[in-house]
Design an enzyme around this catalytic site. Structure first.
Site, mmCIF file in Angstrom:
data_model
loop_
_atom_site.group_PDB
_atom_site.id
_atom_site.type_symbol
_atom_site.label_atom_id
_atom_site.label_comp_id
_atom_site.label_asym_id
_atom_site.label_seq_id
_atom_site.Cartn_x
_atom_site.Cartn_y
_atom_site.Cartn_z
ATOM 1 N N CYS A 121 0.798 -1.232 0.000
ATOM 2 C CA CYS A 121 0.000 0.000 0.000
ATOM 3 C C CYS A 121 0.828 1.279 0.000
ATOM 4 C CB CYS A 121 -0.955 -0.033 1.180
ATOM 5 S SG CYS A 121 -1.980 -1.512 1.110
ATOM 6 N N HIS A 269 -3.942 6.544 0.318
ATOM 7 C CA HIS A 269 -4.169 5.142 -0.019
ATOM 8 C C HIS A 269 -5.595 4.806 0.406
ATOM 9 C CE1 HIS A 269 -4.306 0.908 0.062
ATOM 10 N NE2 HIS A 269 -4.244 0.831 1.358
ATOM 11 N N ASN A 299 -10.315 -1.405 -1.987
ATOM 12 C CA ASN A 299 -8.944 -1.091 -1.580
ATOM 13 C C ASN A 299 -8.024 -1.660 -2.653
ATOM 14 O OD1 ASN A 299 -6.317 -1.427 -0.569
ATOM 15 N ND2 ASN A 299 -7.018 -1.637 1.545
#
Lengths: 354, 78
Positions: A121, A269, A299
């Site tokens: 990430c 993020h 995500n």
């Protein structure tokens, strides 16, 4: 690492590509959760739907499509690309490095330096700093940064903590030289003490793949996964995020002698909506200036920052106004990175699908 | 912070569907809404109001509301 600064360099263009296949949370959760639980999950994570790659599509394919589109639309001479970086945790093969296969597929020169980077990430922001660092070299003309992942392939759909959260995609970002461009700032950090917060325990060389590692095991909450699928401790990740991320952002801005009022957009993020809403509150930064892509794409791990720029800020950046962006990536490792960049003059391609 | 005010913040974090009341002796593990999602809300709430960032390990020790208050620190409450 001390704060990195880069002058006379810029992001020339960005493109992203996602799989066509849309999976809604309502649909994918219906065997796992009650209707009430589903709406609670959607409210907390913000994931209404996400894109899931089919069995034949790898992160490299999504990045390849994004790169082809970007290079064609910008009419870039491929011989001016001297470095190719592929950031991913879902390579085509265990070996060799996927970046080298992409050199051939993209028709880049054999003089290109190509290598893979295993980061999640924080990967887009980390990758961008590497691209800037090579682009700094007087003889390097352009760096092509590809950041992509198919995280849906390493999570269990019987695990409520991860099974409804992730989406797939790939990005392509071109970094090159530009006189008089505003300075770019980066802060890169790591904390291996948090290695267990997000982890795939088996399938590497510490715990090789075995019949046992492919067995589905239920945890105390009834989540079922194998040791070759992702484990996530959400509370630990959240604890780390609110401890480290706001401080890193403020430290970077202080170094740059700027403050949040000078930042046009804060691109986080896309971990989950709850996390970045809380970060916004903690930083007292207006929510309207925090682009959200998790609702449509989930995500998207390493590529979320790049995908969010393409999906949410394309028109604004193509107009060349209000392009001062603060980028913040954080997660698996643990690893986190912050960047302050100006995208004035950058070209953002329309989101592609395959 | 007054305890009653803290209970209100905790209720906001839990967002119970049906009205419930909380006091020190309430066993959080028996509150239906106390799960991996509301744990995030509780972490945010204690960070925001007390500057205390609870870890996953802390949550293994939490039983009653009082045990959560002990982790935040007895001196934080009136």
């Amino acid at each position: 690492m001390p704060i990195l600064t880069y002058s006379n360099l810029t992001i020339e263009g960005i493109a992203a590509c996602v799989p066509k296949s849309v999976v809604t949370t309502n649909e994918s959760a219906k065997d796992l959760l009650s209707e009430k639980e589903i709406s609670k999950v959607i409210k907390a994570t913000g994931v209404e739907e996400r894109r899931v790659a089919d069995a034949d599509t790898c992160a490299s394919d999504l990045c390849f499509k994004a790169a082809e589109k970007l290079l064609q639309e910008m009419n870039i001479d491929r011989n001016t690309i001297d470095v190719l970086i592929f950031v991913s945790q879902t390579p085509d093969y265990r070996i060799p490095a996927t970046s080298i296969l992409l050199q051939k597929r993209l028709g880049l020169s054999k003089n290109v330096a190509a290598f893979d980077v295993n980061l999640g990430c924080s990967g887009y922001v980390y990758g961008l700093s590497m691209a800037y660092n090579y682009a700094l070299q007087p003889n390097v003309r352009r760096v092509l940064l590809l950041v992509g992942d198919t995280a849906t392939k390493f999570v269990s759909d019987k695990d409520r903590t991860t099974g409804l959260l992730f989406g797939d995609g790939g990005t392509a970002t071109l970094v090159g030289k530009k006189e008089q461009h505003p300075i770019s700032y980066f802060s890169l950090n790591s904390d291996g003490a948090g290695e267990d917060a997000l982890k795939i325990e088996s399938g590497g060389y510490r715990n090789p793949s075995s019949l046992d590692s492919l067995k589905e095991v239920a945890d105390e909450d009834g989540n079922v996964k194998t040791a070759e699928q992702l484990y996530m401790n959400g509370a630990e990740v959240f604890n780390f995020t609110i401890r480290e991320v706001p401080n890193d952002i403020l430290t970077l801005l202080e170094y740059a002698e700027q403050d949040l009022t000078q930042v046009d957009y804060l691109v986080f993020h896309q971990a989950n909506r709850f996390i970045f809403n809380y970060l916004a509150k903690k930083l007292k930064y207006p929510k309207e200036q925090i682009p959200v892509s998790i609702d449509k794409f989930g995500n998207t791990t390493s590529l979320s920052v790049g995908l969010t720029i393409v999906n949410n800020l394309r028109e604004i950046i193509n107009k060349g106004e209000n392009c001062r962006l603060l980028l913040s990536g954080f997660g698996i490792g643990l690893s986190w990175a912050t960047a302050l960049v100006d995208l004035k003059g950058a070209y953002v391609s329309e989101l592609a699908e395959i | 912070m007054k305890k009653t005010e803290f209970f209100e913040h905790l209720l906001e974090a839990l967002e119970p569907e049906e009205e419930i009341s909380l006091d020190q002796d309430t066993d959080l593990r028996e509150v239906e809404e106390y799960d991996s999602l509301t744990v995030l809300s509780i972490i945010a709430m204690t960070d925001e109001h007390f500057g205390v960032t609870l870890s996953a390990q802390d949550f293994k020790e939490i039983t009653t509301v009082q045990s959560l208050m002990d982790l935040i620190g007895a001196d934080q409450f009136e």
